[in-house]
Motif scaffolding. Sequence first.
Motif, PDB file in Angstrom:
ATOM      1  N   THR A 110       0.840  -1.207   0.000  1.00 17.64           N
ATOM      2  CA  THR A 110       0.000   0.000   0.000  1.00 17.64           C
ATOM      3  C   THR A 110       0.873   1.253   0.000  1.00 17.64           C
ATOM      4  O   THR A 110       0.650   2.173   0.782  1.00 17.64           O
ATOM      5  N   GLY A 111       1.863   1.280  -0.887  1.00 20.52           N
ATOM      6  CA  GLY A 111       2.742   2.434  -0.990  1.00 20.52           C
ATOM      7  C   GLY A 111       2.257   3.429  -2.023  1.00 20.52           C
ATOM      8  O   GLY A 111       1.087   3.426  -2.433  1.00 20.52           O
ATOM      9  N   ALA A 112       3.176   4.276  -2.492  1.00 19.94           N
ATOM     10  CA  ALA A 112       2.816   5.393  -3.367  1.00 19.94           C
ATOM     11  C   ALA A 112       2.167   4.944  -4.669  1.00 19.94           C
ATOM     12  O   ALA A 112       1.257   5.609  -5.178  1.00 19.94           O
ATOM     13  N   SER A 113       2.620   3.837  -5.233  1.00 18.29           N
ATOM     14  CA  SER A 113       2.029   3.358  -6.493  1.00 18.29           C
ATOM     15  C   SER A 113       0.651   2.758  -6.255  1.00 18.29           C
ATOM     16  O   SER A 113      -0.296   3.034  -7.001  1.00 18.29           O
ATOM     17  N   ALA A 114       0.540   1.932  -5.223  1.00 19.96           N
ATOM     18  CA  ALA A 114      -0.727   1.246  -4.961  1.00 19.96           C
ATOM     19  C   ALA A 114      -1.873   2.219  -4.726  1.00 19.96           C
ATOM     20  O   ALA A 114      -2.988   2.002  -5.211  1.00 19.96           O
ATOM     21  N   ILE A 115      -1.611   3.301  -3.987  1.00 17.56           N
ATOM     22  CA  ILE A 115      -2.723   4.209  -3.702  1.00 17.56           C
ATOM     23  C   ILE A 115      -3.166   4.960  -4.959  1.00 17.56           C
ATOM     24  O   ILE A 115      -4.242   5.569  -4.972  1.00 17.56           O
ATOM     25  N   ARG A 166     -13.831  -7.742 -10.501  1.00 19.54           N
ATOM     26  CA  ARG A 166     -14.946  -8.391  -9.798  1.00 19.54           C
ATOM     27  C   ARG A 166     -14.781  -8.214  -8.294  1.00 19.54           C
ATOM     28  O   ARG A 166     -15.729  -7.852  -7.581  1.00 19.54           O
ATOM     29  N   SER A 167     -13.577  -8.477  -7.824  1.00 18.39           N
ATOM     30  CA  SER A 167     -13.278  -8.262  -6.408  1.00 18.39           C
ATOM     31  C   SER A 167     -11.819  -7.855  -6.285  1.00 18.39           C
ATOM     32  O   SER A 167     -10.976  -8.242  -7.102  1.00 18.39           O
ATOM     33  N   LEU A 168     -11.533  -7.063  -5.260  1.00 17.83           N
ATOM     34  CA  LEU A 168     -10.179  -6.575  -5.029  1.00 17.83           C
ATOM     35  C   LEU A 168      -9.855  -6.726  -3.550  1.00 17.83           C
ATOM     36  O   LEU A 168     -10.564  -6.182  -2.690  1.00 17.83           O
ATOM     37  N   THR A 169      -8.805  -7.483  -3.270  1.00 16.15           N
ATOM     38  CA  THR A 169      -8.340  -7.645  -1.903  1.00 16.15           C
ATOM     39  C   THR A 169      -6.999  -6.949  -1.760  1.00 16.15           C
ATOM     40  O   THR A 169      -6.042  -7.289  -2.472  1.00 16.15           O
ATOM     41  N   VAL A 170      -6.940  -5.964  -0.882  1.00 10.43           N
ATOM     42  CA  VAL A 170      -5.711  -5.201  -0.668  1.00 10.43           C
ATOM     43  C   VAL A 170      -5.054  -5.706   0.614  1.00 10.43           C
ATOM     44  O   VAL A 170      -5.659  -5.658   1.690  1.00 10.43           O
ATOM     45  N   PHE A 171      -3.827  -6.206   0.465  1.00  9.04           N
ATOM     46  CA  PHE A 171      -3.080  -6.737   1.603  1.00  9.04           C
ATOM     47  C   PHE A 171      -2.143  -5.653   2.121  1.00  9.04           C
ATOM     48  O   PHE A 171      -1.184  -5.270   1.452  1.00  9.04           O
ATOM     49  N   GLN A 172      -2.432  -5.167   3.305  1.00 10.75           N
ATOM     50  CA  GLN A 172      -1.677  -4.059   3.886  1.00 10.75           C
ATOM     51  C   GLN A 172      -0.842  -4.539   5.072  1.00 10.75           C
ATOM     52  O   GLN A 172      -1.352  -5.179   5.990  1.00 10.75           O
ATOM     53  N   ARG A 173       0.451  -4.223   5.038  1.00  8.15           N
ATOM     54  CA  ARG A 173       1.309  -4.516   6.184  1.00  8.15           C
ATOM     55  C   ARG A 173       1.347  -3.323   7.132  1.00  8.15           C
ATOM     56  O   ARG A 173       1.137  -3.442   8.323  1.00  8.15           O
ATOM     57  N   THR A 174       1.621  -2.138   6.572  1.00  2.00           N
ATOM     58  CA  THR A 174       1.689  -0.913   7.378  1.00  2.00           C
ATOM     59  C   THR A 174       0.900   0.179   6.673  1.00  2.00           C
ATOM     60  O   THR A 174       1.173   0.476   5.502  1.00  2.00           O
ATOM     61  N   PRO A 175      -0.059   0.802   7.325  1.00  2.00           N
ATOM     62  CA  PRO A 175      -0.832   1.860   6.655  1.00  2.00           C
ATOM     63  C   PRO A 175       0.011   3.114   6.458  1.00  2.00           C
ATOM     64  O   PRO A 175       0.811   3.477   7.321  1.00  2.00           O
ATOM     65  N   PHE A 190       1.866  -6.603  -7.342  1.00  2.00           N
ATOM     66  CA  PHE A 190       2.743  -6.176  -6.259  1.00  2.00           C
ATOM     67  C   PHE A 190       2.948  -4.664  -6.314  1.00  2.00           C
ATOM     68  O   PHE A 190       3.448  -4.141  -7.313  1.00  2.00           O
ATOM     69  N   GLY A 191       2.556  -4.002  -5.234  1.00  2.00           N
ATOM     70  CA  GLY A 191       2.839  -2.571  -5.088  1.00  2.00           C
ATOM     71  C   GLY A 191       3.841  -2.412  -3.954  1.00  2.00           C
ATOM     72  O   GLY A 191       3.617  -1.643  -3.022  1.00  2.00           O
TER      73      GLY A 191
END
Length: 501
Positions: free
Chosen positions: A191-196, A207-216, A346-347
């Motif tokens: 969830t870094g600069a590219s992912a956001i 159809r569905s999106l699952t975002v795996f976040q380690r650190t917000p 991968f972001g």
Amino acid sequence: MAVTPAAGPGEAYKVVIVGTGFSGLAMAIGLKKTGTHDFVMLEKADEVGGTWRENTYPGCACDIMSLLYSYSFEPKADWSRMFPRQDELLAYIKHCVEKYDLAQHIRFGTEVTGAEYDDDTDTWRLSLEGPGAEAGEIVRGRALAAGMGPLHQPSVPDLPGLASFEGTTFHSAEWDHSYDLTGKRVAVIGTGASAIQFVPQIAKRVRSLTVFQRTPPWIMPKPDRRVTGVERALFRRVPGVQRGYRNGIYLLQESFVLGFTNPKLIKAAGNLAAWHLRRQVPDPELRRKLTPGYTMGCKRTLVSSDYYPALMRPNVELTTEGITEIREHSIVTRDGREHEVDAIIFGTGFHVTDAMENAHIVGRNGLKIQDAWRDGIEAHLGVTVAGFPNLFLLLGPNSGLGHNSMIFIIEAQVRYVLQCLRMLDASRAARISVRPSAQDRFNEWVQRKSAGAVWVAGGCSSWYLDKNGVNRAAWPASTIDYWLRTRKLSPAEFQLDGQAR
């Protein structure tokens, strides 16, 4: 256009530049402005652009405003938006290549696989590969300017079972545009600069999106808008107006550096980010997951006004559970859940502090860069490295920013390199090297300055820090301080020796 030849077949160029992003092109333009045309630019890809050629993911844009994220000597009056998008930045870069007649100096499809300093000839020998190079070809340069940039090697985590995944996988910097995400079950890891930037774009069609976040991340609202026709007309007809805009943006961005060492100021900025989160995410449980547990500024602060709303969509899920395994068609998290997915994006950012671990760079007397940096990467002012004469790093160690435009740093570094080259020419010496004592003093200052700063003391790990928690990437002061330090070269910090041939 044909590449400008060196003095003769097999002879050395005065300067070899690696890379054709903002850094490499600024170096080339600087050389031409000083009357130096005996240089070549080596580019592994088939077109210019660096970061803005490589990153083509949906929504790709810069988080520094257009008027500041451009060369000071080449203003663009017709930016379409306050924050530039990837295609417009790439077009700007190509415009600069054309205007300053740089194409004749560029060799495309030419990757540098190694660089060794030849003590017998006082030249850098660069080994080349790629469609633009002959088998076993060597290019020589009396000086070497490395403008590859710090964010060009994608980092993909070594997750258990990743090799067994039967779906599609790619990194955001290597976006697979041939794969249609429409109607697919997609996982985004990171969830870094590219992912956001790309999450809001793809959330609309998967159809569905699952975002795996380690650190917000800490996220500030993005004040983006179209540049009005009136503004563009003023920029075109009254250059002082555009300079005023640019200077105002610069000073605003520069003020953020005060918060890195002032807890009260950084707390105020954190309150704004927290308000932004509360305003856009009414769900208390989701808001809890998105609330950082470290001081703002410890990682790069991001800007977005559409990322949080994207996470509120019914087809999007944010999970903070760690990934334990990847199977043929799914991702398993620490809570035992199995998330079925068709594609993994991968972001997860780039190699920074470890980017040179496998680089083949050899200085005087066979000194390998890995040996010079066995205790951590460092360079004097992020540009010169003791033991590596006539080598100049652009955006090298501790010259990265978390608050302002890297173009400002690039221009300061180019001016500094040109001073080094002028001193070398004036002395008729063969080599210019930073003295180890000067490099040591500088890096001792960097670490003293970093000790109480938010990157080190803010309670997080980031790409600014190496595996030992030492700041090896971020400039720990204001960009004004950097400009003052590079404005005038100090001859006492350098050693000149050998005889120019």
